[in-house]
Design a protein around this motif. Structure first.
Motif, PDB file in Angstrom:
ATOM      1  N   ALA A  68     123.977 -12.809  51.670  1.00  0.00           N
ATOM      2  CA  ALA A  68     125.339 -12.562  52.120  1.00  0.00           C
ATOM      3  C   ALA A  68     125.619 -13.150  53.487  1.00  0.00           C
ATOM      4  CB  ALA A  68     125.628 -11.066  52.140  1.00  0.00           C
ATOM      5  N   SER A  69     124.599 -13.362  54.292  1.00  0.00           N
ATOM      6  CA  SER A  69     124.844 -13.947  55.608  1.00  0.00           C
ATOM      7  C   SER A  69     123.682 -14.837  56.020  1.00  0.00           C
ATOM      8  CB  SER A  69     125.109 -12.858  56.646  1.00  0.00           C
ATOM      9  OG  SER A  69     123.923 -12.217  57.015  1.00  0.00           O
ATOM     10  N   GLU A 120     131.156 -17.110  48.637  1.00  0.00           N
ATOM     11  CA  GLU A 120     130.348 -15.907  48.428  1.00  0.00           C
ATOM     12  C   GLU A 120     129.628 -15.451  49.688  1.00  0.00           C
ATOM     13  OE1 GLU A 120     128.020 -15.694  44.706  1.00  0.00           O
ATOM     14  OE2 GLU A 120     128.939 -17.632  44.274  1.00  0.00           O
ATOM     15  N   ILE A 121     129.578 -16.321  50.699  1.00  0.00           N
ATOM     16  CA  ILE A 121     128.900 -15.952  51.939  1.00  0.00           C
ATOM     17  C   ILE A 121     129.803 -15.027  52.742  1.00  0.00           C
ATOM     18  CG2 ILE A 121     128.115 -16.827  54.176  1.00  0.00           C
ATOM     19  CD1 ILE A 121     127.081 -19.287  52.742  1.00  0.00           C
ATOM     20  N   HIS A 122     129.229 -13.958  53.218  1.00  0.00           N
ATOM     21  CA  HIS A 122     129.976 -12.958  53.967  1.00  0.00           C
ATOM     22  C   HIS A 122     130.081 -13.324  55.443  1.00  0.00           C
ATOM     23  CE1 HIS A 122     131.496  -9.084  55.062  1.00  0.00           C
ATOM     24  NE2 HIS A 122     130.471  -8.836  55.842  1.00  0.00           N
ATOM     25  N   ALA A 123     129.003 -13.869  55.990  1.00  0.00           N
ATOM     26  CA  ALA A 123     129.009 -14.240  57.403  1.00  0.00           C
ATOM     27  C   ALA A 123     128.139 -15.469  57.603  1.00  0.00           C
ATOM     28  CB  ALA A 123     128.501 -13.098  58.264  1.00  0.00           C
ATOM     29  N   LEU A 124     128.657 -16.415  58.361  1.00  0.00           N
ATOM     30  CA  LEU A 124     127.919 -17.638  58.642  1.00  0.00           C
ATOM     31  C   LEU A 124     127.850 -17.842  60.143  1.00  0.00           C
ATOM     32  CD1 LEU A 124     126.631 -20.241  57.425  1.00  0.00           C
ATOM     33  CD2 LEU A 124     128.828 -21.337  57.845  1.00  0.00           C
ATOM     34  N   SER A 125     126.659 -18.111  60.643  1.00  0.00           N
ATOM     35  CA  SER A 125     126.484 -18.329  62.066  1.00  0.00           C
ATOM     36  C   SER A 125     125.785 -19.669  62.269  1.00  0.00           C
ATOM     37  CB  SER A 125     125.656 -17.197  62.666  1.00  0.00           C
ATOM     38  OG  SER A 125     125.495 -17.398  64.035  1.00  0.00           O
ATOM     39  N   ILE A 126     126.469 -20.593  62.934  1.00  0.00           N
ATOM     40  CA  ILE A 126     125.895 -21.913  63.195  1.00  0.00           C
ATOM     41  C   ILE A 126     125.340 -21.892  64.613  1.00  0.00           C
ATOM     42  CG2 ILE A 126     126.353 -24.383  63.300  1.00  0.00           C
ATOM     43  CD1 ILE A 126     128.769 -23.838  61.424  1.00  0.00           C
ATOM     44  N   THR A 157     120.076 -13.875  57.078  1.00  0.00           N
ATOM     45  CA  THR A 157     120.115 -12.749  58.010  1.00  0.00           C
ATOM     46  C   THR A 157     120.595 -11.464  57.345  1.00  0.00           C
ATOM     47  OG1 THR A 157     122.306 -13.500  58.720  1.00  0.00           O
ATOM     48  CG2 THR A 157     120.441 -14.154  60.071  1.00  0.00           C
ATOM     49  N   SER A 158     120.742 -11.508  56.003  1.00  0.00           N
ATOM     50  CA  SER A 158     121.159 -10.290  55.313  1.00  0.00           C
ATOM     51  C   SER A 158     119.994  -9.643  54.586  1.00  0.00           C
ATOM     52  CB  SER A 158     122.286 -10.606  54.326  1.00  0.00           C
ATOM     53  OG  SER A 158     121.855 -11.594  53.404  1.00  0.00           O
ATOM     54  N   MET A 197     130.588 -20.946  50.580  1.00  0.00           N
ATOM     55  CA  MET A 197     131.364 -20.118  51.515  1.00  0.00           C
ATOM     56  C   MET A 197     132.155 -19.039  50.799  1.00  0.00           C
ATOM     57  SD  MET A 197     131.289 -20.316  54.717  1.00  0.00           S
ATOM     58  CE  MET A 197     131.660 -21.566  55.915  1.00  0.00           C
TER      59      MET A 197
END
Lengths: 90, 318
Positions: free
Chosen positions: A32-33, A65-71, A26-27, A63
Motif C-alpha cells: 500500500a505504500s 492502488e498505491i496509498h502513499a508514495l514517497s520519493i 513501507t506498509s 498509483m
C-alpha cells in the motif's frame, strides 16, 4: 489488493532505466505504500518537480492502488556519485 | 489505513480518516497513569478528547515512583522486546537561538519529545509535540526566560503510543535522578500549555455542495493559486491535518513563519470534486500539493527536500 515491490521496480526500470534503484515497501508487505530512491540519466537538466513527475508517470498504473508514495531521492548519476563520496558508509 | 510517514505524499483515491491506534496498554501501566499522560498530551493537542484530570502532587509523585520501581523490575525481563519500544533519536543540549530562522535550522520539525532547560540548566518541562521546533518556538515566545536550551528526542514512527512511551521514559529518567517532577509538569502549572492560537481558517472553493457552479472548478482553482502567494492543498485542516504528509507540510510552513492559505481536499461539502480536478490541473497525482506564486512547487517530499537544503527562504521571498 496492493501492488508488489517487484511491479514497482519493473515499471521504473523499464521506463526510466535507472543505474540505481531502491524500492522499500513501507506498509509492511501489503503493497500500500512505498519509499523510492532512484538514480537515472534521464533526470539530467531536470529540476526536482519534473523528476518527481517522471517517477509518478512511470508508476501511473500502480498509483491507482498505491496509498502513499514517497520519493526520497531522484538523482542524476553525477549527484549520486557525489553523495556516495560525501557519505562513505552508505 | 493511517498515513503517518514522515515524508511523502498521500494518494487521494483512497478515502480514509485518522483513527486511534488500537494499541493495548501493557499490563504494567495502570489506568490512572495513562490518564495523567492525557493531561500532558493536552498541552500539545488542544483538541485532545480526553478530560483534563487533576491529581494532587503527592499522588503524582507516588505514581511516578511506583512506575520507576516497576520499570526497574521489568527491564531485566526483555521489556523492549515485548512492547516494541521505540528509542527516540536523542540530541545533546541545544541552545535555543534568538532568531526564529536559526531555531528552524537547529531543531527538527519532526514529532517527538523535548525537554526545556532554563539558564541554570534546570529542567523546566518535558513535552510531546507533533512539531518540536514549532513547540519550542511557541514556548520561547511566551516564556523566554525559561527557555535557554532544549534536549530533543525524535520518534521515528510517531503514533500516540510511541510518543507517550518516549515521554514517560524521559520523565522517569528525571525523577530517578532528582526525586521530583519538573516544575512545568506539575499539576496546575499552566505555563507550558499552549493557548490555542487563532488559526487562519481553511479556504473553501464553493459556498456548498447544493449550490450550482457558474464557473468551472478548474477556473476557481486557477484563480485561487494566483491570487494567493502560498496555497497548500492538504488532507484535513491546518489545525487538524489527517495524514502525516499533510501534517509535515503544515509543520514546515508554520516553521517558516510564512503566510499561507490551506484548502482541505477531503471537505466534500465545500470542496466537492476538488481532488480529481486539481490532479488534472497540476498534473500531480497525490496530496498535499503546495503552490507558490501560482506555480506548483510539489508535494511533501519536495518541500521537505527544499526545507533541508535551505531553499525555502529564497522561494518565499520571490
Amino acid at each position: 489488493m496492493g501492488v508488489t515491490k517487484e511491479q514497482v521496480e519493473s515499471s521504473l526500470t523499464s521506463k526510466l532505466s535507472p543505474s540505481h534503484l531502491e524500492v522499500i515497501d513501507t506498509s509492511g508487505g501489503c503493497g500500500a505504500s512505498f519509499a523510492i530512491e532512484i538514480v537515472s540519466e534521464q533526470f539530467v537538466g531536470k529540476r526536482l518537480l519534473e523528476r518527481h513527475r517522471m517517477v509518478n508517470a512511470a508508476l501511473e498504473v500502480e498509483m491507482k492502488e498505491i496509498h502513499a508514495l514517497s520519493i526520497k531521492k531522484a538523482l542524476t548519476p553525477d549527484q549520486w556519485k557525489q553523495q556516495q563520496q560525501s557519505t562513505p558508509s552508505a | 489505513m493511517e498515513c503517518f510517514s514522515i515524508s511523502g505524499s498521500c494518494v487521494s483515491n483512497l478515502h480514509f480518516h485518522f483513527t486511534e491506534n488500537g494499541h493495548s496498554q501493557p499490563p504494567l501501566f495502570n489506568s490512572q497513569f495513562t490518564a495523567f499522560s492525557s493531561l500532558i498530551l493536552s498541552s500539545n493537542f488542544p483538541n485532545y478528547p480526553y478530560p483534563f484530570i487533576l491529581f494532587p502532587l503527592q499522588t503524582l509523585l507516588h505514581l511516578f515512583l511506583a512506575y520507576s520501581k516497576a520499570l526497574e523490575r521489568t527491564q531485566s525481563s526483555s521489556f523492549g522486546y515485548h512492547f516494541g519500544l521505540q528509542e527516540p533519536l536523542e540530541t545533546e543540549l541545544v541552545t535555543v537561538p534568538e532568531a526564529t530562522d536559526q531555531l528552524a535550522e537547529n531543531l527538527p520539525s519532526d514529532s517527538g519529545v523535548y525537554a526545556v532547560f532554563d539558564s541554570n540548566s534546570e529542567l523546566q518541562f518535558v513535552g510531546i509535540s507533533r512539531n518540536i521546533a514549532a513547540s519550542v518556538l511557541a514556548h520561547r515566545k511566551s516564556v523566554p526566560e525559561l527557555c535557554s536550551s532544549v534536549k530533543v528526542g525524535v520518534v521515528a514512527e510517531p503514533d500516540r503510543t510511541a510518543l507517550t512511551q518516549a515521554w514517560k521514559s524521559w520523565m522517569e529518567e528525571h525523577i530517578k535522578a532528582t526525586g521530583k517532577v519538573p516544575s512545568g509538569n506539575e499539576t496546575g502549572n499552566t505555563t507550558w500549555i499552549r493557548q490555542a492560537p487563532k488559526k487562519k481558517p481553511d479556504l473553501r472553493l464553493t459556498p456548498g455542495r447544493h449550490v450550482q457552479l457558474t464557473v468551472p472548478l478548474e477556473e476557481l482553482i486557477d484563480r485561487l493559486v494566483k491570487e494567493n502567494k502560498v496555497v497548500a492543498f492538504i488532507k484535513g485542516s491546518r489545525s487538524a491535518p489527517l495524514c502525516g504528509f499533510s501534517q509535515r507540510v503544515v509543520g514546515i510552513l508554520e516553521n517558516q513563519g510564512v503566510d499561507y492559505e490551506s484548502v482541505d481536499v477531503l471537505d466534500e461539502e465545500y470542496n466537492c470534486g476538488l481532488r480529481e480536478t486539481l490532479k488534472k490541473y497540476s498534473n500531480w497525482p497525490t496530496f498535499p500539493q503546495i503552490f507558490v506564486n501560482g506555480e506548483l512547487v510539489g508535494g511533501c517530499d519536495i518541500l521537505t527536500s527544499m526545507h533541508e537544503n535551505g531553499e525555502l527562504d529564497g522561494l518565499f521571498k520571490k
